[in-house]
Design an enzyme around this catalytic site. Structure first.
Site, short mmCIF file in Angstrom:
data_model
loop_
_atom_site.label_atom_id
_atom_site.label_comp_id
_atom_site.label_asym_id
_atom_site.label_seq_id
_atom_site.Cartn_x
_atom_site.Cartn_y
_atom_site.Cartn_z
N ASN A 56 2.63 1.38 3.95
CA ASN A 56 2.88 0.16 4.73
C ASN A 56 2.56 0.43 6.20
O ASN A 56 3.27 0.03 7.11
CB ASN A 56 4.33 -0.30 4.55
N ASP A 105 -8.35 3.08 1.60
CA ASP A 105 -7.43 3.55 2.64
C ASP A 105 -8.24 4.09 3.82
O ASP A 105 -8.98 5.05 3.67
CB ASP A 105 -6.52 4.64 2.07
N CYS A 131 -1.25 0.92 7.21
CA CYS A 131 -2.60 0.46 7.54
C CYS A 131 -2.94 -0.83 6.79
O CYS A 131 -3.05 -1.90 7.39
CB CYS A 131 -3.65 1.51 7.19
N ARG A 132 -3.11 -0.71 5.48
CA ARG A 132 -3.65 -1.82 4.70
C ARG A 132 -2.68 -2.97 4.48
O ARG A 132 -3.03 -4.13 4.69
CB ARG A 132 -4.18 -1.31 3.36
N SER A 133 -1.47 -2.69 4.01
CA SER A 133 -0.57 -3.81 3.70
C SER A 133 -0.09 -4.55 4.94
O SER A 133 0.02 -5.78 4.91
CB SER A 133 0.59 -3.38 2.80
N CYS A 176 0.86 -1.18 0.00
CA CYS A 176 0.00 0.00 0.00
C CYS A 176 0.90 1.24 0.00
O CYS A 176 2.12 1.12 -0.14
CB CYS A 176 -0.99 -0.01 1.17
#
Length: 166
Positions: free
Chosen positions: A14, A128, A16-18, A11
């Site tokens: 690096n 996001d 939140c999402r990944s 993301c």
């Protein structure tokens, strides 16, 4: 045993999402007995938060679902990652565009959207949650769990077909 299948989740930061995708997928893959066959990591397209732990909101929401993100630290994707990883999954189209612009031509085929593996959601990207309310972190987990389950099933079938799994 043959080479491990290397999977990288990406993301923007690096943060939140990944890291959530890495943690959820690691948990799902372990439950499916795929640990011996996989190398799993996450990275950022930017250098905003290199060395930082995941967003505390991501970590808190993941922990409520039994997913531990505490040992992860943000890193930026490197040129070597495009060669090292077999599959590189971005969270949204902007991540994919940034990955493709940085990726050597011979590795472009490794890049795809994580949500291509979702079976319970018709979303094609993981939004996001950073600037939104707390519900966004729950939605991210819902989407990532869905896609992770689909990715585990796909890899399980591939590994079983190769006769590597018990």
């Amino acid at each position: 045993m043959t080479k491990k299948i290397a999977i990288l989740f990406v993301c923007m930061a690096n943060y939140c999402r990944s890291p959530t995708a890495e943690g959820v997928f690691r948990s799902r893959a372990s439950a499916a007995g795929l640990d011996p066959f996989l190398l799993i990591d996450s990275a950022a397209t930017s250098n905003y938060r290199i060395g930082h732990a995941p967003d505390p909101r991501s970590s808190d929401h993941a922990a409520r679902r039994g997913i531990d993100l505490t040992n992860q630290r943000a890193r930026q994707i490197t040129l070597a990652d495009f060669e090292r990883f077999d599959h590189i999954y971005g969270m949204d189209r902007q991540n994919i565009a940034m990955l493709k612009s940085a990726c050597p031509p011979q590795y472009q085929h490794k890049i795809g959207l994580l949500m291509q593996f979702a079976t319970r959601s018709d979303a094609d990207v993981v939004p996001d949650p950073y600037g939104g309310d707390i519900d966004g972190f729950e939605l991210v987990l819902d989407y990532i769990e869905d896609a992770a389950d689909g990715l585990v099933a796909s890899l399980r079938a591939r590994i079983d077909a190769q006769g590597e799994a018990a």
